[in-house]
Design an enzyme around this catalytic site. Structure first.
Site, mmCIF file in Angstrom:
data_model
loop_
_atom_site.group_PDB
_atom_site.id
_atom_site.type_symbol
_atom_site.label_atom_id
_atom_site.label_comp_id
_atom_site.label_asym_id
_atom_site.label_seq_id
_atom_site.Cartn_x
_atom_site.Cartn_y
_atom_site.Cartn_z
ATOM 1 N N CYS A 1 -5.404 -9.877 -3.848
ATOM 2 C CA CYS A 1 -4.613 -10.570 -4.871
ATOM 3 C C CYS A 1 -4.135 -11.911 -4.309
ATOM 4 C CB CYS A 1 -3.427 -9.713 -5.314
ATOM 5 S SG CYS A 1 -3.982 -8.187 -6.094
ATOM 6 N N GLU B 1 2.822 -1.394 8.503
ATOM 7 C CA GLU B 1 4.260 -1.584 8.381
ATOM 8 C C GLU B 1 4.788 -0.767 7.215
ATOM 9 O OE1 GLU B 1 5.155 -6.077 9.987
ATOM 10 O OE2 GLU B 1 4.698 -5.851 7.879
ATOM 11 N N CYS C 1 -6.005 -4.427 2.726
ATOM 12 C CA CYS C 1 -6.346 -4.094 1.339
ATOM 13 C C CYS C 1 -7.567 -4.920 0.964
ATOM 14 C CB CYS C 1 -5.182 -4.424 0.396
ATOM 15 S SG CYS C 1 -5.538 -4.034 -1.333
ATOM 16 N N CYS D 1 9.345 2.419 1.326
ATOM 17 C CA CYS D 1 8.158 1.754 0.798
ATOM 18 C C CYS D 1 7.018 2.024 1.781
ATOM 19 C CB CYS D 1 8.474 0.254 0.679
ATOM 20 S SG CYS D 1 7.135 -0.725 0.044
ATOM 21 N N CYS E 1 -0.628 -12.186 -2.380
ATOM 22 C CA CYS E 1 -0.168 -11.067 -1.553
ATOM 23 C C CYS E 1 -0.522 -11.251 -0.072
ATOM 24 C CB CYS E 1 -0.779 -9.778 -2.085
ATOM 25 S SG CYS E 1 -0.447 -8.333 -1.048
ATOM 26 N N CYS F 1 8.711 -5.321 -0.280
ATOM 27 C CA CYS F 1 7.413 -4.724 -0.557
ATOM 28 C C CYS F 1 6.477 -5.849 -0.977
ATOM 29 C CB CYS F 1 7.506 -3.724 -1.696
ATOM 30 S SG CYS F 1 8.321 -2.215 -1.218
HETATM 31 N N1 SAH Z 1 -1.725 -2.312 -4.200
HETATM 32 C C1 SAH Z 1 -0.730 -1.793 -5.057
HETATM 33 C C2 SAH Z 1 0.533 -1.366 -4.339
HETATM 34 C C3 SAH Z 1 1.003 -2.226 -3.212
HETATM 35 S S1 SAH Z 1 1.617 -3.838 -3.666
HETATM 36 C C4 SAH Z 1 -0.412 -2.779 -6.154
HETATM 37 O O1 SAH Z 1 -0.865 -3.913 -6.076
HETATM 38 O O2 SAH Z 1 0.261 -2.387 -7.093
HETATM 39 C C5 SAH Z 1 3.174 -3.421 -4.415
HETATM 40 C C6 SAH Z 1 3.709 -4.470 -5.362
HETATM 41 O O3 SAH Z 1 4.127 -5.629 -4.619
HETATM 42 C C7 SAH Z 1 2.684 -4.956 -6.369
HETATM 43 O O4 SAH Z 1 3.234 -5.029 -7.657
HETATM 44 C C8 SAH Z 1 2.362 -6.336 -5.852
HETATM 45 O O5 SAH Z 1 1.868 -7.163 -6.864
HETATM 46 C C9 SAH Z 1 3.688 -6.784 -5.313
HETATM 47 N N2 SAH Z 1 3.612 -7.919 -4.408
HETATM 48 C C10 SAH Z 1 2.594 -8.289 -3.607
HETATM 49 N N3 SAH Z 1 2.932 -9.399 -2.905
HETATM 50 C C11 SAH Z 1 4.185 -9.728 -3.274
HETATM 51 C C12 SAH Z 1 5.078 -10.767 -2.900
HETATM 52 N N4 SAH Z 1 4.750 -11.646 -1.977
HETATM 53 N N5 SAH Z 1 6.289 -10.810 -3.494
HETATM 54 C C13 SAH Z 1 6.651 -9.891 -4.403
HETATM 55 N N6 SAH Z 1 5.859 -8.870 -4.770
HETATM 56 C C14 SAH Z 1 4.634 -8.799 -4.233
HETATM 57 FE FE1 SF4 Z 2 -3.795 -5.080 -2.428
HETATM 58 FE FE2 SF4 Z 2 -1.707 -6.742 -2.301
HETATM 59 FE FE3 SF4 Z 2 -3.241 -6.720 -4.472
HETATM 60 FE FE4 SF4 Z 2 -1.638 -4.626 -4.003
HETATM 61 S S1 SF4 Z 2 -0.988 -6.737 -4.430
HETATM 62 S S2 SF4 Z 2 -3.798 -4.575 -4.611
HETATM 63 S S3 SF4 Z 2 -1.724 -4.585 -1.729
HETATM 64 S S4 SF4 Z 2 -3.878 -7.318 -2.394
#
Ligand code: SAH
Ligand code: SF4
Length: 342
Positions: free
Chosen positions: A113, A89, A109, A102, A116, A332
Site C-alpha cells: 500500500c 514489531e 507484507c 496490535c 504504509c 499501528c
Molecule cells: N494489512 C492489514 C492489516 C495491517 S495494517 C490492512 O491493511 O488492513 C492496519 C491498518 O493500519 C490498516 O487500515 C492500514 O491501512 C493502516 N495504516 C497503514 N499505514 C498507516 C499509517 N502510516 N498511518 C495510519 N494508518 C496506517
Molecule cells: Fe500490507 Fe500495509 Fe497494505 Fe496492510 S496497509 S495490506 S500491512 S501494505
C-alpha cells in the site's frame, strides 16, 4: 517433536508428547496463562517430563530484542527476534485503563500500500500461529490485566488473510480458556480487502470482528493507494462484504486513513457515505501517521473533524482512532522490519 509448543493447543501438546490430556493443559497453562517458557519452572510436571521436554521441545519462538516505552502515553513497542533471525514489531496501546495489543501476522507484507511503512519492506515470510500469540504473551509481561482482558487487533505488520491458516489457529489459541481466554468480540482482524479471505472468514465458527481497510470510495484512487484493489475491485469487494454480513449477522468496520488532499475532502466523505449506505457498519477514521519518503501528509484536526461531521450528517457512525504512541513510531501501520538490528 516437530512443532514449537506455542503453536499447539492443550490437546495437541498432549498428543505430540504422548501425555494425558490434563498434562497437555498443564503445559499450555504455563505457557499461555502464566507466560513461563522455562521447563525448569513448570513445577507441577515430573522431573523426568521436564527433562524430556527440555531436550526435545521448542518453547519460546520470540526473543524480546528491544523495548520502547512512550513516557507520554504509556504505549509500548517491542521488536522481536525470531528463531530464523527475522524480526517483527508489536505494540501495546493504552487508553485510560483499556489495553489494546496490535499484533503482526507476517514479516513484511506483499501488498505494498502506497502510504504504509510495512509495505515498503516487501514480503519476507508468514508468521506461525505461535509467533503471533507469543507477541501478546510478551507484550502482557509485567502488565496487571486481572479483570480487564485486553483488546487485540490484527493491525501490525502483514495481511492476515494472506496467512489465513496460522491466523485462525492463533485466534483460537488466544481465546482458549486455559490460556489468555480473550473473548472473540474483543478481537478484530483487519484486511486490505482480500476477498477469498473474507469469504472463508464468514464461514468460521468465530465471533471475531472484521475490519476492512477502505481508504477510498472509487476504484481509481483505491487502486493507487491499495494495489490489491486491482485484483479485487470495489464492486466485488462489496458483494463479498454484503454476503459476509448476511451470512454472519455481524457488523463490520471500515478503516479510512485520512491523507491530506488525497481522500479527506467533503466529496470523499459523501462518496464513502453513499458506498456503505444501508450496511451494518461503522467507519474508523485514522489520522495518517506520516512515513518518511511516502509523500503523504496527515490532515489537521479541523479537517478530520469536518470529515467526521459530514459522515454524521449522512447517517454514518464513526469512531476515531486516538493517536497514541507516535513518539515511538508505535502507531499501528507504522511498523516495519528492522533488518539491521535495534
Ligand atoms: N494489512 C492489514 C492489516 C495491517 S495494517 C490492512 O491493511 O488492513 C492496519 C491498518 O493500519 C490498516 O487500515 C492500514 O491501512 C493502516 N495504516 C497503514 N499505514 C498507516 C499509517 N502510516 N498511518 C495510519 N494508518 C496506517
Ligand atoms: Fe500490507 Fe500495509 Fe497494505 Fe496492510 S496497509 S495490506 S500491512 S501494505
Amino acid at each position: 517433536m516437530t512443532s514449537p509448543l506455542t503453536d499447539l493447543n492443550p490437546f495437541e501438546i498432549a498428543s505430540e508428547l504422548g501425555l494425558k490430556p490434563f498434562q497437555g493443559k498443564q503445559i499450555f497453562r504455563w505457557l499461555h496463562a502464566r507466560r513461563v517458557f522455562d521447563p525448569e519452572a513448570m513445577t507441577d510436571l515430573s522431573k523426568a517430563l521436564r527433562e524430556r521436554m527440555r531436550a526435545t521441545c521448542v518453547f519460546a519462538q520470540l526473543r524480546q530484542e528491544h523495548v520502547m516505552q512512550s513516557a507520554r502515553t504509556g504505549a509500548k513497542k517491542i521488536l522481536f527476534r525470531l528463531l530464523d533471525d527475522e524480526t517483527v514489531e508489536s505494540v501495546l496501546l493504552r487508553d485510560r485503563d483499556r489495553v489494546t495489543l496490535c499484533l503482526s501476522t507476517q514479516v513484511g507484507c506483499a501488498l505494498g500500500c502506497a502510504f504504509c511503512a510495512t509495505g515498503q519492506s516487501g514480503f519476507v515470510r508468514n508468521l506461525r500461529a505461535g509467533e503471533i500469540v507469543e507477541q501478546a504473551l510478551h507484550l502482557l509481561e509485567g502488565e496487571e490485566i486481572a479483570g480487564r482482558t485486553p483488546n487485540i487487533v490484527y493491525m501490525g505488520m502483514g495481511e492476515p488473510f494472506q496467512n489465513y491458516e496460522s491466523v485462525m489457529r492463533s485466534l483460537r489459541l488466544l481465546m482458549d480458556p486455559d490460556g489468555l481466554g480473550i473473548g472473540a468480540r474483543k478481537i478484530t482482524v483487519s484486511t486490505a480487502g482480500d476477498i477469498p479471505g473474507i469469504e472463508r472468514f464468514a464461514r468460521e465458527d468465530l465471533q471475531v470482528r472484521l475490519s476492512i481497510s477502505l481508504h477510498a470510495a472509487d476504484d481509481e484512487l483505491r487502486s493507487r493507494l491499495v494495489p490489491l484493489n486491482q485484483r479485487y475491485p470495489l464492486r466485488r469487494l462489496f458483494e463479498a462484504i454484503r454476503r459476509y454480513i448476511s451470512l454472519t449477522g455481524r457488523h463490520v468496520s471500515f478503516e479510512w486513513v485520512l491523507l491530506k488532499g488525497v481522500n479527506d475532502s467533503a466529496r470523499d466523505a459523501h462518496a464513502l457515505a453513499r458506498l456503505i449506505a444501508g450496511l451494518n457498519a461503522t467507519v474508523n477514521l485514522i489520522p495518517y501517521n506520516p512515513v518518511e519518503g511516502r509523500g503523504f501528509a496527515s490532515p489537521g484536526a479541523a479537517a478530520v473533524a469536518a470529515f467526521r461531521q459530514i459522515l454524521a450528517e449522512d447517517g454514518v457512525k464513526t469512531t476515531q482512532r486516538r493517536e497514541r504512541g507516535q513518539d515511538i513510531d508505535a502507531a499501528c501501520g507504522q511498523l516495519r522490519a528492522h533488518h539491521a538490528g535495534p
